[in-house]
Design a protein around this motif. Structure first.
Motif, short mmCIF file in Angstrom:
data_model
loop_
_atom_site.label_atom_id
_atom_site.label_comp_id
_atom_site.label_asym_id
_atom_site.label_seq_id
_atom_site.Cartn_x
_atom_site.Cartn_y
_atom_site.Cartn_z
N GLY A 8 -30.39 4.11 6.57
CA GLY A 8 -29.74 3.95 8.00
C GLY A 8 -28.48 4.80 7.97
N VAL A 9 -28.09 4.61 9.42
CA VAL A 9 -26.96 5.53 9.72
C VAL A 9 -25.82 4.58 10.34
N PRO A 10 -24.63 4.54 9.70
CA PRO A 10 -23.34 3.86 10.25
C PRO A 10 -23.36 4.22 11.71
N CYS A 11 -22.85 3.17 12.66
CA CYS A 11 -22.75 3.46 13.87
C CYS A 11 -21.69 2.05 14.71
N ILE A 12 -21.37 2.34 15.84
CA ILE A 12 -20.78 1.09 16.55
C ILE A 12 -21.63 1.06 17.73
N TRP A 13 -21.99 0.05 18.09
CA TRP A 13 -22.49 -0.02 19.69
C TRP A 13 -21.52 -0.72 20.44
N MET A 14 -21.23 0.19 21.62
CA MET A 14 -20.38 -0.21 22.46
C MET A 14 -20.78 -0.13 23.82
N ARG A 15 -20.17 -1.06 24.87
CA ARG A 15 -20.24 -0.94 26.08
C ARG A 15 -19.17 -0.15 26.61
N GLY A 16 -19.13 0.83 27.33
CA GLY A 16 -18.27 1.74 27.95
C GLY A 16 -18.33 1.76 29.27
N GLY A 17 -17.58 1.10 30.33
CA GLY A 17 -17.59 0.99 31.57
C GLY A 17 -18.84 0.21 31.94
N SER A 19 -22.00 1.41 31.18
CA SER A 19 -22.90 1.85 30.39
C SER A 19 -22.80 1.35 29.06
N LYS A 20 -23.76 1.39 28.17
CA LYS A 20 -23.59 1.10 26.73
C LYS A 20 -24.38 2.15 25.94
N GLY A 21 -23.96 2.24 24.52
CA GLY A 21 -24.69 3.29 23.60
C GLY A 21 -24.18 3.21 22.00
N GLY A 22 -24.79 4.05 21.48
CA GLY A 22 -24.33 4.27 20.08
C GLY A 22 -23.33 5.19 20.10
N TYR A 23 -22.37 4.90 19.14
CA TYR A 23 -21.12 5.87 18.98
C TYR A 23 -21.13 6.15 17.40
N PHE A 24 -21.12 7.45 17.14
CA PHE A 24 -21.53 7.87 15.77
C PHE A 24 -20.58 8.85 15.27
N ARG A 25 -20.13 8.96 14.04
CA ARG A 25 -19.18 9.79 13.51
C ARG A 25 -20.07 11.26 13.38
N ALA A 26 -19.56 12.24 13.56
CA ALA A 26 -20.44 13.43 13.40
C ALA A 26 -21.00 13.77 12.05
N VAL A 27 -20.08 13.44 11.27
CA VAL A 27 -20.38 13.68 9.71
C VAL A 27 -21.53 12.75 9.09
N ASP A 28 -21.86 11.77 9.82
CA ASP A 28 -22.97 10.64 9.61
C ASP A 28 -24.21 11.33 9.93
N LEU A 29 -24.35 12.27 10.89
CA LEU A 29 -25.43 12.78 11.55
C LEU A 29 -25.89 14.22 11.10
N PRO A 30 -27.04 14.42 10.93
CA PRO A 30 -27.36 15.92 10.55
C PRO A 30 -26.43 17.15 11.11
N ALA A 31 -26.30 18.01 10.82
CA ALA A 31 -25.39 19.14 11.53
C ALA A 31 -26.50 19.99 12.25
N ASP A 32 -27.79 19.99 11.94
CA ASP A 32 -28.70 20.83 12.78
C ASP A 32 -29.11 19.90 13.94
N PHE A 349 -21.40 -4.39 18.51
CA PHE A 349 -21.45 -4.46 16.85
C PHE A 349 -21.17 -3.34 16.37
N ALA A 350 -20.76 -3.51 15.01
CA ALA A 350 -20.48 -2.38 14.08
C ALA A 350 -21.59 -2.60 12.65
N GLY A 351 -22.27 -1.54 12.34
CA GLY A 351 -23.10 -1.61 11.05
C GLY A 351 -24.02 -0.40 11.10
N THR A 352 -25.07 -0.55 10.74
CA THR A 352 -26.00 0.47 10.27
C THR A 352 -27.40 0.41 11.34
N ALA A 353 -27.56 1.51 11.95
CA ALA A 353 -28.82 1.29 12.62
C ALA A 353 -29.96 2.33 11.77
N PHE A 354 -31.15 1.55 11.83
CA PHE A 354 -32.19 1.96 11.22
C PHE A 354 -33.20 2.72 11.81
#
Length: 357
Positions: A8-17, A19-32, A349-354
């Motif tokens: 899986g991929v570490p992330c935090i799901w948040m409501r912003g305003g 909207s809501k969505g997944g917040y990821f650290r760039a280092v945890d995602l592919p560079a390409d 929530f904070a955790g891992t997305a699969f």
């Protein structure tokens, strides 16, 4: 064996305003970028109108991603890349900002240790990668962590939460050549007068009456009007050509905002489309851009009583949104000094997305 799918991929799901969505650290995602986008589509469950096999909630407002990394820019804390993911189509767009998702970026940076916060409040300087502009997010802190509970309410979100004050600079021409990217304050498309404006997001502004609407229609009524949605799409595609955006058939910009006289104590009433489906409220930058047109003599929807700096109460289907714009219309083209808005955000929530394999 698929390491990403298995671990899986570490992330935090948040409501912003609103909207809501997944917040990821760039280092945890592919560079390409291609590999990154493919992974995010599988995490979100796209393409599927229900997004049943992923984290998306079957609307464009809930199929959003923030990618955050420490910034190397002097005086800037983090870089924020916004991605709008399709729902039933496998599209990923980086051609626009999202001020709502931005409302959670500072908290995410603190939550993940990218920024150390002390005292009672944090002022996080954020580089908006999509538009190469800057924002400051200010929000309360307790024991080094964001405070999410509070007494601030925003229309379109139930309950109350801690305020997040967003202040923007360098928003004019976020994805185009300038504040009024066609070089004109008004254009005519299919017999409809429009103003093409980009103050944080490319937006096509028209009056609701030019579409045969009152501007007070309910969201469900607009969503069911397929002929109207087709007209909106044709208008925005032609406007995009004038704005220098090219073929936007697979892009979520420009947005379209229809204006009507305010009827609930605000300064203007809006019905917006993202990019074709009607919005249940209105996006932050769409509201700022539409209000900019309203403040500019000669533009569609201009209100001659609008001064500067000005707080504009924008009515939308879910209530009101207050935006602050300091716009100098005595020069040509008009100069945007600053813009701002108050939002709220909450960690869901904070955790891992699969991702789907």
């Amino acid at each position: 064996m698929n390491p990403v799918a298995d671990q899986g991929v570490p992330c935090i799901w948040m409501r912003g305003g609103t909207s809501k969505g997944g917040y990821f650290r760039a280092v945890d995602l592919p560079a390409d970028p291609a590999a990154r986008d493919d992974l995010l589509l599988r995490i979100m469950g796209t393409p599927d109108p229900r997004q049943i096999d992923g984290m998306g909630a079957a609307t464009s407002l809930t199929s959003k991603v923030a990618i955050v990394s420490p910034s190397r820019r002097p005086g800037v804390d983090v870089d924020y890349l916004f991605l709008q993911l399709g729902v039933d189509q496998p599209t990923v767009s980086d051609q626009q900002n999202c001020g709502n998702i931005l409302a959670g970026v500072g908290q995410f940076a603190v939550e993940t240790g990218m920024v150390t916060a002390t005292g009672d409040s944090a002022n996080i300087r954020i580089h908006l990668v999509n538009s190469d502009s800057l924002a400051t997010a200010s929000f309360p802190i307790r024991d080094g962590l964001p405070v999410y509970d509070g007494d601030t309410s925003i229309d379109g979100v139930p309950g109350t939460a801690a305020p997040v004050v967003l202040s923007f600079t360098d928003t004019a021409g976020s994805a185009t050549a300038g504040l009024f990217p066609t070089g004109r304050l008004r254009d005519s498309i299919d017999g409809i007068d429009v103003t093409c404006v980009d103050n944080g997001m490319p937006v096509v502004v028209a009056t609701a009456t030019s579409f045969g609407l009152t501007g007070y229609e309910a969201h469900a009524e607009l969503a069911a009007d397929t002929a109207l949605l087709g007209r909106v799409d044709r208008l925005r595609r032609k406007a995009a050509q004038l704005m220098g955006l090219g073929d936007v058939s697979q892009s979520s910009v420009p947005k379209t905002v229809l204006l009507a006289p305010a009827r609930d104590g605000g300064r203007m009433c809006t019905r917006s489309f993202i990019p074709v489906q009607p919005h249940t409220s209105i996006g932050v930058f769409a509201a700022i851009s539409a209000a900019t047109a309203m403040m500019t003599p000669g533009a569609v929807g201009h209100d001659p009583t609008a001064g500067r700096p000005q707080r504009i109460d924008v009515e939308h289907p879910s209530g009101h949104l207050l935006v602050d714009i300091d716009l100098d219309t005595t020069v040509t083209p008009p100069l945007v000094r600053s813009a701002g808005v108050v939002r709220t955000a909450r960690k869901l929530f904070a955790g891992t997305a699969f991702p789907r394999i």
